[in-house]
Design an enzyme around this catalytic site. Structure first.
Site, PDB file in Angstrom:
ATOM      1  N   LYS A  47      76.784  31.331  28.859  1.00  0.00           N
ATOM      2  CA  LYS A  47      75.631  31.282  29.760  1.00  0.00           C
ATOM      3  C   LYS A  47      74.918  32.632  29.796  1.00  0.00           C
ATOM      4  O   LYS A  47      75.548  33.673  29.706  1.00  0.00           O
ATOM      5  CB  LYS A  47      76.145  30.911  31.158  1.00  0.00           C
ATOM      6  CG  LYS A  47      75.057  30.760  32.187  1.00  0.00           C
ATOM      7  CD  LYS A  47      75.585  30.114  33.453  1.00  0.00           C
ATOM      8  CE  LYS A  47      74.578  30.274  34.592  1.00  0.00           C
ATOM      9  NZ  LYS A  47      73.213  29.812  34.234  1.00  0.00           N
ATOM     10  N   SER A  72      66.590  23.865  37.265  1.00  0.00           N
ATOM     11  CA  SER A  72      65.866  25.097  37.595  1.00  0.00           C
ATOM     12  C   SER A  72      66.859  26.104  38.161  1.00  0.00           C
ATOM     13  O   SER A  72      66.658  26.655  39.233  1.00  0.00           O
ATOM     14  CB  SER A  72      64.743  24.821  38.586  1.00  0.00           C
ATOM     15  OG  SER A  72      65.273  24.269  39.769  1.00  0.00           O
ATOM     16  N   LEU A  75      68.915  31.101  35.758  1.00  0.00           N
ATOM     17  CA  LEU A  75      69.775  32.100  35.103  1.00  0.00           C
ATOM     18  C   LEU A  75      70.689  32.859  36.069  1.00  0.00           C
ATOM     19  O   LEU A  75      70.968  34.043  35.875  1.00  0.00           O
ATOM     20  CB  LEU A  75      68.933  33.086  34.283  1.00  0.00           C
ATOM     21  CG  LEU A  75      68.141  32.460  33.123  1.00  0.00           C
ATOM     22  CD1 LEU A  75      67.187  33.489  32.515  1.00  0.00           C
ATOM     23  CD2 LEU A  75      69.068  31.899  32.061  1.00  0.00           C
ATOM     24  N   ASN A 101      74.356  34.931  25.043  1.00  0.00           N
ATOM     25  CA  ASN A 101      72.946  34.715  25.340  1.00  0.00           C
ATOM     26  C   ASN A 101      72.517  35.794  26.329  1.00  0.00           C
ATOM     27  O   ASN A 101      73.135  35.965  27.372  1.00  0.00           O
ATOM     28  CB  ASN A 101      72.794  33.309  25.938  1.00  0.00           C
ATOM     29  CG  ASN A 101      71.357  32.939  26.243  1.00  0.00           C
ATOM     30  OD1 ASN A 101      70.794  33.367  27.235  1.00  0.00           O
ATOM     31  ND2 ASN A 101      70.769  32.115  25.385  1.00  0.00           N
ATOM     32  N   CYS A 131      63.627  30.762  28.610  1.00  0.00           N
ATOM     33  CA  CYS A 131      64.001  30.081  29.843  1.00  0.00           C
ATOM     34  C   CYS A 131      62.753  29.867  30.691  1.00  0.00           C
ATOM     35  O   CYS A 131      62.063  30.827  31.033  1.00  0.00           O
ATOM     36  CB  CYS A 131      65.020  30.870  30.644  1.00  0.00           C
ATOM     37  SG  CYS A 131      65.392  30.057  32.213  1.00  0.00           S
ATOM     38  N   GLY A 245      69.450  17.546  23.027  1.00  0.00           N
ATOM     39  CA  GLY A 245      69.893  16.165  23.212  1.00  0.00           C
ATOM     40  C   GLY A 245      70.919  15.647  22.230  1.00  0.00           C
ATOM     41  O   GLY A 245      70.993  14.444  21.987  1.00  0.00           O
TER      42      GLY A 245
END
Lengths: 304, 257
Positions: A47, A72, A75, A101, A131, A245
């Site tokens: 993350k 939403s 981060l 990341n 993002c 997806g």
């Protein structure tokens, strides 16, 4: 019949197989280590990590939509020091590659994270300029050609590890952005991040997300992701990690046919904690069924 | 390794308007679940990919039966309500950090609102000492007999006055002048906020079960946060309802205005 060779190489880093986790959908692996053997993954992308702790956005942060979801989160993360101390030491116990990341509000913030990570034992950095849930930084870098190139260049100079740049689909021309980050020095490209979306509760007549808008992920966005991977793969020479997806091995193969070398599993982790392993097995089954010996063969086999 | 389960539904009944009780034969979850925990239920329909977090109402460890009582609030829960005895359903759990039980406490006060009442049943089963349960509903009360069977003295309030006290559960509770060593609350946010306020005024500790829109249910997505200010910390933090909770100390919850 021989088992197919699942190994891939991204910017000089050897992954035992192409299955990677999509940032933000796998934490730092701890939670999923109770459901799957992390050693089986090609790489774990953790993350988003910022230089200091970020609190993220207000709740609600999640809205389910047809075949997908909006988030939403903004981060939320405990910052790079906490990441190194707690999560990295955990991840190092596993035989898988670690992709971190990184996020920031300014070029300097991104560079500080990359700098702090430069003497750690991670394998790659993924630059998150896509993002949609933060007001400054994030996607504002990923939707502007000059900014995208500039930030890639700056982080590339600071980073010791190979640099993947994660692209936003919220642009008119994905190819020009891809070319810009390659010009800036990107060693690889990952795409797509979430598509900016919105959902409204018709009974309360209020947006479902406290942030009003959020990022759409899940199988609903897959055709968009496939198209963008296809376009970018034709235009640049760096390896591509495709995502958007992926729920099954078949979905992952579709990305490879479009030109992706690696594939990342995102929202599927929320539907099924063993999704990554199921995708890996699905790719292998497909290769055996169709007589593919390695991933590169799939990648070059699209018939137009 | 933890895993998904696909138990058989051994019973499903509508127990009030829009409220269903589903019994699952699921030994693994029934044997380990603790009061205040929840499970993820997954829909069969491919367009609904996220699990629904459903609180555990009751477990029968010997028979391996898990009872879930849920309200139909959208398409997902509506799809669960159409499942029949003999169908299977995809389940993950038990999840979350539930109610803490302090055996030294002699009198327990349970306050439940609507579909927040179900987890209080399993809680009552685990509590020793005197139990008072104050339950508020819009109309038809649920699970009163179940709570009574575990020794709770139950008081009911309904908005329309069709059963018990006419009004909200907090008014009912205040009218009764009952106090105790610990309060446990589960229900809508305004109710939880009022419970917390009352507990603070009376100097009693309260545990409240929070609810938020979730995706993963296991602490990964960071979607379901609420603001928590721990005594030892300088500032509030967004903490995950799914794994840091769902049960929190009311004094630590920061309510958005």
């Amino acid at each position: 019949m021989n088992k197919p060779d699942m190994q891939i190489n991204i910017a000089g880093v050897e992954l035992k197989n192409p299955v990677i986790t999509a940032s933000g959908t796998f934490g730092s692996g701890k939670e999923y280590s109770e459901y799957i053997d992390l050693n089986k993954l090609g790489a774990i992308t953790v993350k988003g990590v910022s230089d200091i702790p970020w609190k993220g956005n207000d709740s609600p942060r999640i809205a389910e939509t047809y075949g997908g979801m909006l988030n939403s989160v903004g981060l939320q993360n405990p910052g790079v020091e906490a990441f190194i101390e707690e999560d990295l030491s955990f991840l190092k116990r596993y035989d898988t590659k670690i992709i971190v990341n990184i996020v920031g509000r300014t070029v300097e913030e991104y560079c500080r994270v990359a700098e702090r990570l430069s003497d750690t034992d991670i394998d790659m950095i993924e630059l998150n300029i896509s993002c949609p849930n933060v007001k400054e930084g994030g996607v504002s870098f990923g939707t502007d050609l000059l900014m995208a190139e500039r930030i890639t260049e700056a982080v590339k100079k600071t980073a010791k590890q190979p640099l993947i740049v994660k692209l936003s689909p919220n642009v008119t021309d994905i190819v020009s952005i891809a070319k810009a980050v390659v010009a800036g020095g990107a060693d690889a490209i990952s795409l797509i991040n979430t598509l900016l979306g919105m959902a409204i509760d018709i009974n309360t007549r209020k947006p479902i997300l406290a942030n009003i808008v959020g990022g759409l992920s899940g199988p609903a966005i897959r055709p968009v992701a496939i198209r963008m991977v296809y376009e970018v793969a034709k235009a640049v020479d760096v390896p591509i990690i495709g995502m958007g997806g992926i729920m099954t091995g078949e979905d992952a193969v579709e990305f490879m046919l479009a030109g992706a070398t690696g594939v990342a599993v995102g929202m599927a982790n929320f539907t099924n904690p063993t999704a990554t392993i199921d995708v890996l097995n699905g790719i292998e089954d497909y290769m055996i069924r169709h007589g593919f010996n390695n991933i590169e063969e799939i990648r070059k086999s699209l018939i137009l | 390794m933890k895993k998904l389960y696909y138990p058989i539904i051994i019973e499903q009944n509508q127990i009030a308007r829009g409220t269903f009780s589903m019994k699952l034969q699921c030994n693994e979850i029934a044997e380990t679940a603790l009061p205040g925990q929840f499970v993820n239920l997954y829909c069969r329909e491919g367009e609904m990919l996220l699990p629904r977090p459903i609180s555990i109402c009751e477990t029968d460890r010997e028979k391996g039966i898990l009872t879930l009582v849920y309200a139909v609030v959208g398409k997902g829960t509506e799809s669960f309500s159409r499942l029949k005895k003999g169908d299977t359903i995809k389940v993950l759990g038990p999840l979350g950090d539930g109610f803490k039980i302090d055996e030294s406490i002699k009198t327990h006060i349970l306050i439940g609102g609507g579909i927040g009442v179900p987890p209080l049943v399993e809680l009552a089963k685990h509590l020793k000492g005197e139990i008072y349960a104050f339950l508020g509903f819009a109309e038809s009360p649920i699970l009163v007999e179940e709570l009574e069977s575990y020794g709770a003295k139950v008081f009911v309030a309904t908005d329309d006055g069709s059963a018990g006290f006419k009004g909200n559960v907090i008014e009912l509770f205040k009218n009764k002048n009952i106090t105790g060593g610990m309060i446990y609350g589960c229900g809508p946010k305004p109710m939880l906020k009022a419970v917390g306020k009352w507990a603070e005024d009376m100097g009693i500790k309260a545990q409240i079960s929070m609810e938020e829109r979730m995706a993963c249910g296991i602490g990964v997505c960071v979607g379901c946060v609420c603001k928590i200010k721990k005594k030892e910390e300088e500032d509030w933090q967004n903490r995950k309802v799914c794994t840091d909770g769902p049960v929190f100390w009311s004094e630590e919850v920061i309510w958005d205005e």
